[in-house]
Design a protein around this motif. Structure first.
Motif, PDB file in Angstrom:
ATOM      1  N   THR A 216       0.849  -1.193  -0.078  1.00  0.00           N
ATOM      2  CA  THR A 216      -0.026   0.001   0.017  1.00  0.00           C
ATOM      3  C   THR A 216       0.970   1.288  -0.014  1.00  0.00           C
ATOM      4  OG1 THR A 216      -0.137   0.000   2.380  1.00  0.00           O
ATOM      5  CG2 THR A 216      -1.853  -0.982   1.275  1.00  0.00           C
ATOM      6  N   MET A 217       0.323   2.291  -0.805  1.00  0.00           N
ATOM      7  CA  MET A 217       1.102   3.662  -0.439  1.00  0.00           C
ATOM      8  C   MET A 217       0.075   4.449  -0.543  1.00  0.00           C
ATOM      9  SD  MET A 217       3.390   5.063  -3.331  1.00  0.00           S
ATOM     10  CE  MET A 217       4.663   3.953  -2.971  1.00  0.00           C
ATOM     11  N   THR A 218      -0.026   5.561   0.434  1.00  0.00           N
ATOM     12  CA  THR A 218      -0.651   6.629   0.501  1.00  0.00           C
ATOM     13  C   THR A 218      -0.027   8.333   0.266  1.00  0.00           C
ATOM     14  OG1 THR A 218      -0.319   6.905   3.108  1.00  0.00           O
ATOM     15  CG2 THR A 218      -2.387   5.494   2.375  1.00  0.00           C
ATOM     16  N   GLY A 219      -0.559   9.333   0.122  1.00  0.00           N
ATOM     17  CA  GLY A 219      -0.157  10.477   0.106  1.00  0.00           C
ATOM     18  C   GLY A 219      -0.927  11.577  -0.361  1.00  0.00           C
TER      19      GLY A 219
ATOM     20  N   PRO B   5       4.534   1.639   4.358  1.00  0.00           N
ATOM     21  CA  PRO B   5       5.174   1.015   5.218  1.00  0.00           C
ATOM     22  C   PRO B   5       6.310  -0.199   4.784  1.00  0.00           C
ATOM     23  CG  PRO B   5       2.965   0.037   5.018  1.00  0.00           C
ATOM     24  CD  PRO B   5       3.235   1.196   4.278  1.00  0.00           C
ATOM     25  N   ARG B   6       5.897  -0.678   3.550  1.00  0.00           N
ATOM     26  CA  ARG B   6       6.592  -1.589   2.977  1.00  0.00           C
ATOM     27  C   ARG B   6       6.358  -1.829   1.668  1.00  0.00           C
ATOM     28  NH1 ARG B   6       6.581  -7.526   2.066  1.00  0.00           N
ATOM     29  NH2 ARG B   6       4.403  -7.430   2.758  1.00  0.00           N
TER      30      ARG B   6
ATOM     31  N   ARG C 101       8.391  13.876  -2.411  1.00  0.00           N
ATOM     32  CA  ARG C 101       8.991  13.489  -1.245  1.00  0.00           C
ATOM     33  C   ARG C 101       8.472  11.893  -0.928  1.00  0.00           C
ATOM     34  NH1 ARG C 101      10.474  14.477   4.150  1.00  0.00           N
ATOM     35  NH2 ARG C 101       9.565  13.124   5.790  1.00  0.00           N
ATOM     36  N   LEU C 102       9.507  11.083  -0.822  1.00  0.00           N
ATOM     37  CA  LEU C 102       9.285   9.474  -0.534  1.00  0.00           C
ATOM     38  C   LEU C 102       9.565   9.308   0.764  1.00  0.00           C
ATOM     39  CD1 LEU C 102      10.319   7.927  -3.907  1.00  0.00           C
ATOM     40  CD2 LEU C 102       8.248   8.592  -3.282  1.00  0.00           C
ATOM     41  N   ASP C 103       8.640   8.309   1.487  1.00  0.00           N
ATOM     42  CA  ASP C 103       8.837   8.100   3.067  1.00  0.00           C
ATOM     43  C   ASP C 103       8.640   6.339   2.980  1.00  0.00           C
ATOM     44  OD1 ASP C 103       8.980   7.419   5.701  1.00  0.00           O
ATOM     45  OD2 ASP C 103       8.140   9.271   6.264  1.00  0.00           O
ATOM     46  N   VAL C 104       9.466   5.726   3.189  1.00  0.00           N
ATOM     47  CA  VAL C 104       9.297   4.196   2.898  1.00  0.00           C
ATOM     48  C   VAL C 104       9.951   3.505   3.986  1.00  0.00           C
ATOM     49  CG1 VAL C 104       9.343   2.150   1.698  1.00  0.00           C
ATOM     50  CG2 VAL C 104       9.121   4.363   0.396  1.00  0.00           C
TER      51      VAL C 104
ATOM     52  N   ILE D 174      14.009   7.944   3.346  1.00  0.00           N
ATOM     53  CA  ILE D 174      13.511   9.370   3.060  1.00  0.00           C
ATOM     54  C   ILE D 174      14.275  10.024   1.904  1.00  0.00           C
ATOM     55  CG2 ILE D 174      12.991  11.609   4.223  1.00  0.00           C
ATOM     56  CD1 ILE D 174      12.872  10.395   6.892  1.00  0.00           C
ATOM     57  N   ALA D 175      13.334  10.351   1.008  1.00  0.00           N
ATOM     58  CA  ALA D 175      13.929  11.311  -0.011  1.00  0.00           C
ATOM     59  C   ALA D 175      13.132  12.211  -0.628  1.00  0.00           C
ATOM     60  CB  ALA D 175      13.910  10.261  -1.336  1.00  0.00           C
TER      61      ALA D 175
END
Length: 895
Positions: free
Chosen positions: A506-509, A533-534, A572-575, A589-590
């Motif tokens: 999953t991905m949210t934003g 989260p993954r 912005r990416l946060d994984v 974090i990018a």
């Protein structure tokens, strides 16, 4: 007395004579000018006749100077080609008149065409027995004469034609004659009495075009009126209104001329349709209104299943305004055989603070390309069996002042899809879109939407991007607003919530985009923020398959290097956990910034290989082709496990330990061949607890030394690795594909001390020269206690080959073996003779210092030879790279 006659005035006669002489002279001059221009025109016509492969003739040409500069050409003919029964084109008269004084005073910038009229034009379209036409022959001839463009045509800026004015341009009494020879017997049809007139064409004024023709009839039965918005300086029109009227026309005779690919056999056409286009066309403004319609009935096409006839009906009474979100469907009916689209109801002010939706409904039924292909077989070719099954959609709306909404539903579940290189789906596989649109908030002017997409039944693997099979989850939920462009304000889309689920990930934003301007001045501003989260990119992305037999790659269309102009944004990416390219990242974090084609890394931190990496300050340009993209890599690493980092990049283990350091590199392209030639920069840091797995260097030296001794020694066992210093600082300078040590690296282990200089190529090839100094305890063990030198014994060597399977070369153990023999003899003499034997030993060895110095001198000499050889090889490789670069530059600039 006689009356004296008044004296006659002679000046009128003189003036008349002058005028007569000037008139005759002017007439003679124009006659000679006409003859000259006709001769030149015929010469140019002969040149174009060669290009077209058919004769071109001009009957007469005449010019005039008053009241405007004009030219008339008569009896122009583009003749027939081989086996063609009629000339391609005939023109009775062409007349053009231009105002002289404005053109002279403005140096040609103010061009006023008073009248441009072509009368009696006849165009003969001949369908030849082989299925080709005379027009296609001309097109093929021109294609042979003109070389194909080598790349995309450059985009030309809009020209300022505000000084051009055409009072009247007209095509009068033209004829399009259709001659069919494909069926053996000659058949002939005509679209005659074709009149086209344009008046007052100039910047700042609306353009009106009227077209009237007699289609397969004696009198005009087809009428088209087009009006545009006031023309801009470029004179590129924006259609504003269209009126189409047609009396019933039997289309059957036109079938053969439309070609076998259409296959029309029968049908009729009738139209009475008015369209005020407004903002519905690019560049248009204002409301839109569609009234009336058209009917094409009894359309039969070759190959239709059971000879089915297709009826096409359009009946409209629709008004709308895209600026405010108004839409009124008094009547909307579109029928295409079994397919049907109907609409009713009203939407008012959807983009205003006070929207109103009343009994709105838009329904599509039986939109099945496969069924339509039963009526119109060419559709099978154009659709390519890509879509089959009924496409259903509905748009319904209603409510009160407190709550207004439009609900949209598109269901492709019954449809079978086979879109090449994109996706496939079997009938029954879930594919749905539902959305709710609500009016703008009181603060302002944006359309709210809440959309959900479910593509669980779709197979996305043909797109060669996502490894998503039928039945696996793929859903996308978005909530946001849409703000249309208003005045100089941009069009905006804001996604306040975005949730994507693919398989088990999953991905949210959130995201937003704003578009403004047009053409070269268009700008795109965007922001994207995504969190997950993954993610397992290795599992989600389709793996590229290596072809069984390599083939020449198909030539790719060159990409426009300026395609990113006007693009600005941030990502912005946060994984939490990411697996990609067999690497496991944690807490990634990018933050990336885009300005044109430049991507800059504002922030990048992640855990990887047991440590952390930061790459803030790195950048890459996306405009050039992939092989020519310049990049800058700036990275800091802490606690990086080198054994893990290199495990997937080398066939065997190479290096272990924890790396702390910095990288500052520049290069072009991503392929190893390019990096070896154009990578530059520096790497410096420290390796803690390092281990070199390529070879046991002390054993690699001690083994040959033991074999060289004349007495029996102990054969050393190899651990297959070399332990480095607990802390090993180093610095590398990268140039021409070689990472060169800035200064030698030196470390000491209990069994030996080691020092190396040189470098390593980016493909893992070693070029190191150094010294291994065997410690006295190791020598004592090696000689079975016969020799215990007071100092370490140095031996020079060189490491070459791949780092995971290095080769020890340049090793000469004879000097060291000789020194050990002398030390052994001295030790034996001392043991036999006691104190007297010490003097004998000194005589044998020349003193322990002398033995040590001899061994060290031999090692230093050998090391110097190896280093000099390494420098020569490096210089030769660098000169070869420079020569190859010069050759490429020479080929690039052609000199």
């Amino acid at each position: 007395m006689s009356v004296q006659q008044p004296k006659k005035k002679r000046w009128p006669y003189v003036l008349g004579g002058i005028v007569l002489v000037l008139g005759v002279g002017l007439a003679l001059a124009l006659w000679r000018l006409d003859a000259f221009l006709l001769e030149k025109a015929r010469a140019e016509a002969a040149v174009y006749a060669q290009k077209l492969g058919r004769p071109i003739t001009l009957g007469a040409l005449s010019t005039r100077l008053l009241p405007s500069v004009g030219v008339e050409v008569e009896d122009v003919q583009v003749g027939a080609g081989p086996d063609e029964p009629a000339p391609l084109l005939e023109l009775k008269r062409l007349e053009v008149g231009v105002a002289l004084w404005p053109a002279l005073t403005s140096q040609g910038k103010n061009l006023q065409v008073k009248n441009a009229e072509a009368k009696g034009l006849t165009l003969n379209l001949v369908q030849l027995p082989d299925g080709t036409t005379n027009v296609s022959r001309v097109q093929d001839k021109l294609a042979q004469a003109e070389p194909a463009p080598s790349g995309p045509a450059p985009e030309e800026p809009a020209r300022d034609l505000s000084g051009v004015r055409v009072d009247r341009a007209a095509l009068v009494d033209a004829t399009l004659r259709l001659i069919d020879l494909s069926a053996g017997a000659r058949r002939e049809l005509a679209i005659s009495h074709l009149d086209v007139e344009v008046k007052d064409l100039r910047a700042g004024k609306a353009l009106e075009v009227a077209l009237h023709a007699a289609v397969l009839a004696e009198k005009q039965n087809f009428h088209l009126d087009l009006k545009t918005a006031p023309l801009p300086a470029s004179l590129v029109p924006v259609p504003e209104s269209l009126v189409l009227k047609s009396e019933p026309i039997d289309l059957t005779p036109l079938g053969p001329f439309l070609g076998p690919e259409v296959g029309l056999q029968a049908g009729t056409l009738q139209a009475d349709w008015t369209a005020d286009l407004g903002a519905a066309v690019p560049g248009g403004t204002g409301p839109t209104a569609l009234k009336g319609g058209l009917q094409a009935r009894g359309l039969r096409f070759a190959g239709a299943e059971g000879g089915k006839a297709l009826d096409v009906v359009l009946d409209t009474d629709v008004t709308g305004d895209m600026a405010t979100g108004d839409l009124s469907l008094q009547k909307l009916l579109m029928e295409l055989g079994p397919a049907r689209l109907t609409g009713k109801g009203q939407v008012q002010g959807l983009l205003t603070p006070s929207p109103s939706v009343r009994d709105f409904e838009l329904v599509g039924q039986n939109l099945d390309p496969a069924r339509l292909a039963e009526y119109y077989p060419p559709l099978r070719k154009s659709v390519g069996n890509q879509v089959a099954g009924p496409i259903g959609f509905t748009v319904r709306g209603g409510g009160n002042q407190a709550q207004q909404a439009l609900d949209v539903s598109v269901d492709l579940t019954p449809v079978r899809l086979n879109i090449p290189a994109q996706l496939t789906k079997e009938a029954g596989g879930i594919m749905k879109l539902t959305a709710r649109l609500t009016g703008a908030p009181a603060s302002g002017g944006a359309l709210r939407f809440d959309a959900k997409t479910d593509m669980t039944g779709v197979d996305l693997r043909p797109g060669a991007l996502l490894d998503k099979r039928p039945g696996q989850t793929f859903t996308l939920d978005t909530v946001g607003t849409y703000q249309p462009a208003q005045g100089k304000g941009p069009m905006k889309v804001d996604l306040s919530r975005m949730a994507l689920a693919v398989r088990e990930y999953t991905m949210t934003g959130t995201a937003s985009v704003a578009l403004a301007g047009q053409g070269p001045k268009q700008t795109t501003d965007f922001t994207v923020a995504l969190k997950s989260p993954r993610l397992d990119a290795d599992a989600l992305l389709v793996k590229a398959e290596t072809p069984a037999e390599p083939s020449a790659p198909a030539p790719e269309k060159p990409e426009d290097p300026r395609r990113f102009d006007g693009m600005n944004g941030t990502v912005r990416l946060d994984v939490g956990a990411l697996r990609m390219n067999e690497m496991d990242f944690s807490d990634l974090i990018a933050e990336l910034k885009m300005a044109g084609d430049l991507i800059t890394v504002e922030r990048f931190t992640t855990g990887v290989y047991g440590g952390t990496v930061s790459a803030s300050g790195s950048s890459v340009r996306l405009g050039p082709p992939e092989a020519q993209r310049p990049f800058v890599l700036k990275a800091d690493a802490k606690g990086l496990d080198m054994e893990q980092a290199l495990a997937t990049r080398t066939p065997k283990k190479v290096l272990g330990g924890k790396f702390d350091g910095q990288m500052d590199l520049q290069g072009v392209g991503y392929e190893m061949a390019s990096l070896q030639e154009r990578m530059a920069g520096a790497i410096q840091g420290n390796l803690a607890g390092g281990v070199f797995f390529g070879a046991d260097l002390p054993a690699a030296v001690a083994g040959p030394l033991a074999k060289a001794l004349p007495f029996k020694g102990k054969q050393m066992s190899s651990e297959g690795l070399t332990k480095l210093a607990e802390q090993l600082p180093f610095s590398l300078q990268i140039k021409d594909g070689v990472a060169q040590l800035s200064k030698p690296i030196t470390w000491t282990r209990p069994e030996a001390g080691m020092s190396f200089a040189g470098g390593i190529r980016l493909d893992g090839t070693l070029d190191l020269a150094g010294t291994v100094s065997l410690a006295p305890p190791l020598i004592q063990t090696l000689t079975l206690g016969k020799v215990t030198p007071p100092e370490p014994l140095p031996l020079a060597l060189k490491l070459t080959g791949k780092a995971w399977s290095p080769e020890v070369t340049g090793l000469d153990v004879k000097p060291a073996a000789t020194a050990l023999v002398k030390l052994a003899a001295a030790g034996a003499a001392k043991g036999l003779l006691g104190s007297k034997g010490e003097a004998v030993g000194n005589i044998i060895t020349g003193g322990t210092d002398a033995a040590k110095q001899a061994a060290q001198a031999e090692a230093d000499k050998r090391k110097a030879e190896l280093e000099a050889k390494a420098r020569q090889e490096a210089d030769a490789a660098r000169k070869k790279a420079e020569d190859e670069a010069k050759k490429r530059l020479k080929g690039l600039f052609g000199r």
